[in-house]
Write a protein that holds these residues in place. Structure first.
Motif, PDB file in Angstrom:
ATOM      1  N   THR A  73       1.325 -78.182  62.126  1.00  0.00           N
ATOM      2  CA  THR A  73       0.675 -79.431  61.708  1.00  0.00           C
ATOM      3  C   THR A  73       1.488 -80.190  60.661  1.00  0.00           C
ATOM      4  O   THR A  73       1.072 -81.262  60.219  1.00  0.00           O
ATOM      5  CB  THR A  73      -0.705 -79.147  61.084  1.00  0.00           C
ATOM      6  N   GLY A  74       2.602 -79.603  60.216  1.00  0.00           N
ATOM      7  CA  GLY A  74       3.445 -80.286  59.239  1.00  0.00           C
ATOM      8  C   GLY A  74       3.275 -79.756  57.825  1.00  0.00           C
ATOM      9  O   GLY A  74       4.070 -80.092  56.940  1.00  0.00           O
ATOM     10  N   ILE A  75       2.248 -78.934  57.622  1.00  0.00           N
ATOM     11  CA  ILE A  75       2.048 -78.347  56.282  1.00  0.00           C
ATOM     12  C   ILE A  75       3.256 -77.470  55.934  1.00  0.00           C
ATOM     13  O   ILE A  75       3.777 -76.759  56.793  1.00  0.00           O
ATOM     14  CB  ILE A  75       0.759 -77.478  56.259  1.00  0.00           C
ATOM     15  N   ILE A  76       3.665 -77.531  54.672  1.00  0.00           N
ATOM     16  CA  ILE A  76       4.736 -76.648  54.194  1.00  0.00           C
ATOM     17  C   ILE A  76       4.140 -75.623  53.233  1.00  0.00           C
ATOM     18  O   ILE A  76       3.409 -75.975  52.310  1.00  0.00           O
ATOM     19  CB  ILE A  76       5.846 -77.461  53.489  1.00  0.00           C
ATOM     20  N   VAL A  77       4.441 -74.357  53.497  1.00  0.00           N
ATOM     21  CA  VAL A  77       3.942 -73.257  52.663  1.00  0.00           C
ATOM     22  C   VAL A  77       5.152 -72.563  52.045  1.00  0.00           C
ATOM     23  O   VAL A  77       6.135 -72.294  52.733  1.00  0.00           O
ATOM     24  CB  VAL A  77       3.141 -72.256  53.539  1.00  0.00           C
ATOM     25  N   LYS A  78       5.064 -72.288  50.748  1.00  0.00           N
ATOM     26  CA  LYS A  78       6.220 -71.690  50.056  1.00  0.00           C
ATOM     27  C   LYS A  78       5.949 -70.251  49.608  1.00  0.00           C
ATOM     28  O   LYS A  78       4.791 -69.863  49.427  1.00  0.00           O
ATOM     29  CB  LYS A  78       6.546 -72.514  48.806  1.00  0.00           C
ATOM     30  N   GLY A  79       7.004 -69.536  49.379  1.00  0.00           N
ATOM     31  CA  GLY A  79       6.894 -68.189  48.820  1.00  0.00           C
ATOM     32  C   GLY A  79       8.167 -67.863  48.062  1.00  0.00           C
ATOM     33  O   GLY A  79       9.226 -68.434  48.333  1.00  0.00           O
ATOM     34  N   ALA A  80       8.055 -66.964  47.095  1.00  0.00           N
ATOM     35  CA  ALA A  80       9.222 -66.540  46.321  1.00  0.00           C
ATOM     36  C   ALA A  80       9.193 -65.021  46.207  1.00  0.00           C
ATOM     37  O   ALA A  80       8.150 -64.398  46.435  1.00  0.00           O
ATOM     38  CB  ALA A  80       9.184 -67.173  44.936  1.00  0.00           C
ATOM     39  N   ASN A  81      10.338 -64.431  45.851  1.00  0.00           N
ATOM     40  CA  ASN A  81      10.303 -62.980  45.639  1.00  0.00           C
ATOM     41  C   ASN A  81       9.605 -62.671  44.320  1.00  0.00           C
ATOM     42  O   ASN A  81       9.740 -63.395  43.336  1.00  0.00           O
ATOM     43  CB  ASN A  81      11.699 -62.341  45.705  1.00  0.00           C
ATOM     44  N   VAL A  82       8.824 -61.603  44.352  1.00  0.00           N
ATOM     45  CA  VAL A  82       8.066 -61.172  43.176  1.00  0.00           C
ATOM     46  C   VAL A  82       8.388 -59.699  42.972  1.00  0.00           C
ATOM     47  O   VAL A  82       7.972 -58.855  43.776  1.00  0.00           O
ATOM     48  CB  VAL A  82       6.551 -61.382  43.396  1.00  0.00           C
ATOM     49  N   GLU A  83       9.167 -59.409  41.942  1.00  0.00           N
ATOM     50  CA  GLU A  83       9.615 -58.032  41.708  1.00  0.00           C
ATOM     51  C   GLU A  83       8.614 -57.270  40.847  1.00  0.00           C
ATOM     52  O   GLU A  83       7.678 -57.847  40.283  1.00  0.00           O
ATOM     53  CB  GLU A  83      11.003 -58.060  41.054  1.00  0.00           C
ATOM     54  N   ASN A  84       8.829 -55.961  40.782  1.00  0.00           N
ATOM     55  CA  ASN A  84       7.929 -55.103  40.023  1.00  0.00           C
ATOM     56  C   ASN A  84       8.728 -53.952  39.415  1.00  0.00           C
ATOM     57  O   ASN A  84       9.706 -53.495  40.025  1.00  0.00           O
ATOM     58  CB  ASN A  84       6.839 -54.557  40.965  1.00  0.00           C
ATOM     59  N   ALA A  85       8.273 -53.480  38.251  1.00  0.00           N
ATOM     60  CA  ALA A  85       8.933 -52.346  37.597  1.00  0.00           C
ATOM     61  C   ALA A  85       8.963 -51.140  38.528  1.00  0.00           C
ATOM     62  O   ALA A  85       9.902 -50.346  38.508  1.00  0.00           O
ATOM     63  CB  ALA A  85       8.220 -52.015  36.295  1.00  0.00           C
ATOM     64  N   ALA A  86       7.919 -50.991  39.334  1.00  0.00           N
ATOM     65  CA  ALA A  86       7.933 -49.980  40.403  1.00  0.00           C
ATOM     66  C   ALA A  86       8.593 -50.687  41.600  1.00  0.00           C
ATOM     67  O   ALA A  86       7.940 -51.435  42.332  1.00  0.00           O
ATOM     68  CB  ALA A  86       6.524 -49.538  40.734  1.00  0.00           C
ATOM     69  N   PHE A  87       9.905 -50.508  41.741  1.00  0.00           N
ATOM     70  CA  PHE A  87      10.703 -51.357  42.631  1.00  0.00           C
ATOM     71  C   PHE A  87      10.112 -51.617  44.023  1.00  0.00           C
ATOM     72  O   PHE A  87      10.074 -52.761  44.472  1.00  0.00           O
ATOM     73  CB  PHE A  87      12.127 -50.803  42.759  1.00  0.00           C
ATOM     74  N   PRO A  88       9.627 -50.568  44.722  1.00  0.00           N
ATOM     75  CA  PRO A  88       9.145 -50.844  46.092  1.00  0.00           C
ATOM     76  C   PRO A  88       7.905 -51.732  46.127  1.00  0.00           C
ATOM     77  O   PRO A  88       7.542 -52.238  47.184  1.00  0.00           O
ATOM     78  CB  PRO A  88       8.826 -49.451  46.659  1.00  0.00           C
ATOM     79  N   SER A  89       7.263 -51.935  44.990  1.00  0.00           N
ATOM     80  CA  SER A  89       6.076 -52.794  44.968  1.00  0.00           C
ATOM     81  C   SER A  89       6.441 -54.276  44.995  1.00  0.00           C
ATOM     82  O   SER A  89       5.571 -55.126  45.182  1.00  0.00           O
ATOM     83  CB  SER A  89       5.236 -52.521  43.711  1.00  0.00           C
ATOM     84  N   GLY A  90       7.701 -54.583  44.807  1.00  0.00           N
ATOM     85  CA  GLY A  90       8.124 -55.989  44.870  1.00  0.00           C
ATOM     86  C   GLY A  90       8.083 -56.507  46.291  1.00  0.00           C
ATOM     87  O   GLY A  90       8.004 -55.741  47.254  1.00  0.00           O
ATOM     88  N   ILE A  91       8.104 -57.824  46.414  1.00  0.00           N
ATOM     89  CA  ILE A  91       8.081 -58.416  47.758  1.00  0.00           C
ATOM     90  C   ILE A  91       9.138 -59.512  47.846  1.00  0.00           C
ATOM     91  O   ILE A  91       9.403 -60.222  46.862  1.00  0.00           O
ATOM     92  CB  ILE A  91       6.671 -58.949  48.122  1.00  0.00           C
ATOM     93  N   CYS A  92       9.737 -59.633  49.020  1.00  0.00           N
ATOM     94  CA  CYS A  92      10.748 -60.670  49.266  1.00  0.00           C
ATOM     95  C   CYS A  92      10.078 -62.027  49.462  1.00  0.00           C
ATOM     96  O   CYS A  92       8.894 -62.112  49.814  1.00  0.00           O
ATOM     97  CB  CYS A  92      11.526 -60.353  50.532  1.00  0.00           C
ATOM     98  N   ALA A  93      10.874 -63.069  49.290  1.00  0.00           N
ATOM     99  CA  ALA A  93      10.377 -64.443  49.422  1.00  0.00           C
ATOM    100  C   ALA A  93       9.833 -64.734  50.827  1.00  0.00           C
ATOM    101  O   ALA A  93       8.793 -65.387  50.976  1.00  0.00           O
ATOM    102  CB  ALA A  93      11.508 -65.414  49.109  1.00  0.00           C
ATOM    103  N   GLU A  94      10.514 -64.241  51.846  1.00  0.00           N
ATOM    104  CA  GLU A  94      10.111 -64.551  53.224  1.00  0.00           C
ATOM    105  C   GLU A  94       8.741 -63.965  53.528  1.00  0.00           C
ATOM    106  O   GLU A  94       7.867 -64.621  54.110  1.00  0.00           O
ATOM    107  CB  GLU A  94      11.131 -63.974  54.229  1.00  0.00           C
ATOM    108  N   ARG A  95       8.528 -62.704  53.103  1.00  0.00           N
ATOM    109  CA  ARG A  95       7.220 -62.074  53.361  1.00  0.00           C
ATOM    110  C   ARG A  95       6.150 -62.663  52.461  1.00  0.00           C
ATOM    111  O   ARG A  95       4.981 -62.749  52.848  1.00  0.00           O
ATOM    112  CB  ARG A  95       7.318 -60.551  53.222  1.00  0.00           C
TER     113      ARG A  95
END
Ligand code: THU
Length: 165
Positions: free
Chosen positions: A55-77
């Motif tokens: 529909t043309g809507i743009i949705v954004k995301g960024a990487n969000v890291e965490n001290a417990a490394f595997p709990s972080g998430i990449c920008a794409e996900r």
């Protein structure tokens, strides 16, 4: 009989962001904006992703890291979780990715990691739509026509019997 198969793909490369068509340029700018909001105190590598929905809507995301490394998430996900959670019926048609360090935008093309490729693939399967992938370096941009180029022979869980409706 033994056969050797070959998989190849073509992609388009642009020398300058200004050469992109306007929708893609707008998405790259959104991805760069998203990177500014990254929380990346451990790597100092800020990644932004922007998804254009049908529909043309743009949705954004960024990487969000965490001290417990595997709990972080990449920008794409992060961006895909956002779009699926808030616009489940609106199909992604394009995904732009940009990355920056302390020195600013990276010259390199920010190709998605393996985990993100798998998640992008699932979203293509869920919606039945190919997602154009736009890898935006500081100047150069690569445009790839769908995730199967970056993740050929992908696992689609076709024969999984668990939890299928
Ligand atoms: N990162 C992304 O956001 N996307 C990718 O596809 C690769 C890596 C993030 C994860 C981590 O916060 C930082 O970049 C360094 O790996």
């Amino acid at each position: 009989m033994i056969r050797t198969n070959n998989i190849s793909f073509s992609y388009t490369e642009y020398e300058k962001t200004e050469e992109l068509e306007s929708d893609d340029r707008e998405l790259v700018i959104a991805a760069r904006e998203a990177a500014l909001n990254a929380y990346a105190p451990y790597s100092n590598f800020k990644v932004g992703a922007a998804i254009r929905l049908e529909t043309g809507i743009i949705v954004k995301g960024a990487n969000v890291e965490n001290a417990a490394f595997p709990s972080g998430i990449c920008a794409e996900r992060s961006a895909l979780s956002n779009s699926i959670s808030n616009h489940p019926e609106d199909k992604p048609v394009a995904l732009a990715i940009a990355a920056m360090t302390e020195e600013g935008l990276t010259d390199d093309f920010p190709a998605p990691c393996g985990n993100c490729r798998q998640v992008i693939a699932e979203e293509e399967s869920r919606t039945g739509n190919k997602i154009k992938i736009i890898l935006a370096g500081k100047n150069k941009t690569q445009i790839i026509d769908g995730i199967s180029c970056l993740l050929p022979l992908q696992f689609k869980g076709k024969n999984l019997k668990i939890n299928l409706p």
